[in-house]
Design an enzyme around this catalytic site. Structure first.
Site, PDB file in Angstrom:
ATOM      1  N   HIS A 242       0.808  -1.227   0.000  1.00 59.56           N
ATOM      2  CA  HIS A 242       0.000   0.000   0.000  1.00 59.56           C
ATOM      3  C   HIS A 242       0.840   1.275   0.000  1.00 59.56           C
ATOM      4  O   HIS A 242       0.313   2.362   0.208  1.00 59.56           O
ATOM      5  CB  HIS A 242      -0.977   0.004   1.181  1.00 59.56           C
ATOM      6  CG  HIS A 242      -1.839  -1.218   1.246  1.00 59.56           C
ATOM      7  ND1 HIS A 242      -2.890  -1.435   0.374  1.00 59.56           N
ATOM      8  CD2 HIS A 242      -1.796  -2.310   2.061  1.00 59.56           C
ATOM      9  CE1 HIS A 242      -3.463  -2.591   0.657  1.00 59.56           C
ATOM     10  NE2 HIS A 242      -2.817  -3.142   1.664  1.00 59.56           N
ATOM     11  N   ARG A 299      -3.242  17.460   2.031  1.00 60.74           N
ATOM     12  CA  ARG A 299      -1.868  17.985   2.044  1.00 60.74           C
ATOM     13  C   ARG A 299      -1.306  17.875   0.634  1.00 60.74           C
ATOM     14  O   ARG A 299      -1.965  17.360  -0.275  1.00 60.74           O
ATOM     15  CB  ARG A 299      -0.993  17.161   2.996  1.00 60.74           C
ATOM     16  CG  ARG A 299      -1.031  15.660   2.690  1.00 60.74           C
ATOM     17  CD  ARG A 299      -0.040  14.865   3.489  1.00 60.74           C
ATOM     18  NE  ARG A 299      -0.273  13.436   3.416  1.00 60.74           N
ATOM     19  CZ  ARG A 299       0.070  12.639   2.433  1.00 60.74           C
ATOM     20  NH1 ARG A 299       0.665  13.150   1.360  1.00 60.74           N
ATOM     21  NH2 ARG A 299      -0.167  11.343   2.465  1.00 60.74           N
TER      22      ARG A 299
END
Length: 497
Positions: A242, A299
């Site tokens: 991941h 972000r």
């Protein structure tokens, strides 16, 4: 616009380290904004510690005492006279409590509002919010009931295989794929245990596990004047555990109609929650082109440079403009994709030894020589690579007029960017990018596991090794007879040892 920004933000503290700190410094210098950086005692010789206008030591100790020490960072910002704090990515970048503290201290936070971070930072809450604005979601359960038997029943209703995910998680922690009902109980206990250890929160959600999906994300940017823009998509399907390894844009899986649909959905999300600043909306897409909301990262992303390459935009500059409360003077029609860009992440690890982390002192960092290629790294010759921080040494970003050109530049440049003294994954990255499945655009999130045999190291025969050594010696002699350059210029193309 820079003059208007300077009246509001003339000095920025970068609450981060390494290549992202250098990335922010670069844009600030171009805008005439002074920068302040922070560093630990062991990082005094690292470039982020000395390339800013001012730098402050965080001392020594655990991350909680250094890069995660919110009060100390805000104190340094006040002491230095910084008008804003840029958190980079990782560390405190998605910490709503930190963003709120910064704002209360009278300092601008270069990022979204705390409430947006809270909504999108929790997987369960974000999905509830997405349902309200009719965003497509992966079939699953994300309610409050965490009883084991109830969750097991929900998994059966969804249909196996299912994916158990930590609501507060990221980076694959607290995540388990469950193939059949009999494995559910053990997988749930394991996921909850890991989630509690990693995030202090063991709440999970359950989703239908989509076979061989693509991971498509859309870069969005919003200001405080109601402008919500997208900067197209990035394909991030090449992952290991991941964690993204290779990213590219445009995605080979999207035609114009599907691209318009997925980017417009991302803008619908940022508009729907009245978002501010840079963000990335992540989607999972199945083989039929149906896509589902996965999460939103509030972000700047590690892979933002490929978006900058194809759109010609400086995303950090736009972040600063938005944080200053000024409008982003762009219309959606002004933002266009041109060419193709690929980013590969160079890690200090040995892929041929179970991806074992590598440490050591870098004796030499190689340079890129091709046009439209950039190496974003926080390390220079003589820096030590330790286990204290993320193993990513650099990001190699290559732009080409088309995908084949970008691939060719990536393969050539990977030979150039040596990190002598430390084992890296450069050769492994070359195997991925040069593989037939990648070249054909056959990418999905289980690419590395599926093609693990194809990506194995190919040992050279004694004759091949001898031929390579002879060619290298011959080339070195030829260059030494025709050039005054030092021996370092002849090192490209060799593996790290």
């Amino acid at each position: 616009m820079s003059n208007e920004v300077l009246k509001i933000i003339d000095k920025v503290l970068i609450a981060n380290r390494g290549e992202i700190a250098l990335r922010v410094i670069k844009t600030c210098k171009e805008m005439g904004i002074k920068t302040v950086t922070i560093f630990t005692e062991k990082e005094r010789a690292y470039p982020h510690a000395y390339l800013s206008d001012e730098s402050f030591s965080l001392g020594e100790g655990a991350l909680s005492e250094t890069y995660l020490n919110q009060d100390k960072i805000i104190e340094i910002a006040k002491l230095s006279g910084a008008k804003a704090i840029h958190p980079g990515y990782g560390f405190l970048s998605e910490n709503s409590g930190f963003a709120e503290k910064v704002t209360k201290a009278g300092i601008k936070f270069i990022g979204p509002r705390p409430d947006s971070m809270e909504i999108m930072g929790d997987k369960k809450t974000s999905k509830i919010e997405m349902e309200k604005i009719s965003i497509p979601l992966i079939p699953g359960y994300h309610g409050d009931n965490q009883d084991e038997n109830y969750l097991a029943d929900q998994a059966k209703k969804i249909g196996f295989p299912v994916l158990i995910k930590a609501s507060a998680g990221g980076g694959g922690k607290g995540m388990r794929v469950v193939e059949k009902s009999s494995d559910f109980s053990a997988a749930l206990a394991s996921a909850k245990r890991e989630a509690m250890n990693a995030f202090g929160d063991d709440i999970v959600l359950i989703e239908k596990f989509i076979q061989n999906p693509r991971h498509i994300e859309v870069q969005v940017m919003s200001d405080t004047h109601g402008n919500h823009l997208h900067f197209f998509e990035r394909e991030c399907s090449i992952q290991r555990r991941h964690q993204k390894v290779v990213e590219e844009t445009p995605s080979t899986a999207l035609g114009q109609e599907l691209r318009d649909k997925i980017t417009q959905t991302a803008v619908q999300i940022s508009s729907g929650i009245n978002y501010e600043g840079a963000g990335t909306v992540e989607f999972i897409m199945d083989a039929n082109g149906e896509f589902f909301f996965l999460e939103m990262n509030t972000r700047l992303q590690v892979e933002h440079p490929i978006t900058e390459m194809v759109t010609g935009s400086d995303l950090v500059r736009l972040q600063i403009i938005a944080a200053a409360g000024l409008p982003i003077n762009l219309k959606q029609s002004d933002i266009k994709q041109s060419g193709h860009a690929i980013e590969v992440r160079i890690y200090s690890e040995d892929p041929d030894n179970n991806f074992m982390p590598a440490i050591g002192t870098i004796s030499r960092v190689g340079n890129t020589t091709l046009n439209d290629v950039r190496l974003d790294s926080g390390y220079v010759d003589g820096n030590e690579v330790t286990i204290n921080f993320d193993p990513m040494l650099a990001k190699l970003v290559c732009w080409g007029v088309d995908r084949e050109a970008a691939i060719s530049k990536t393969l050539f440049s990977l030979d150039e960017v040596v990190f002598l003294g430390v084992q890296t994954n450069r050769d492994y990255l070359k195997r991925i990018v040069n593989s037939a499945p990648f070249r054909s655009g056959d990418t999905f999130t289980h690419f590395i596991e599926t093609y693990s045999e194809l990506l194995l190291k190919q040992e050279m025969s004694d004759d091949q090794i001898a031929s390579c050594i002879a060619a290298f010696i011959n080339s070195s002699v030829s260059k030494s007879n025709n050039s005054n350059e030092g021996s370092w210029s002849n090192l490209q193309g060799f593996r790290n040892i």
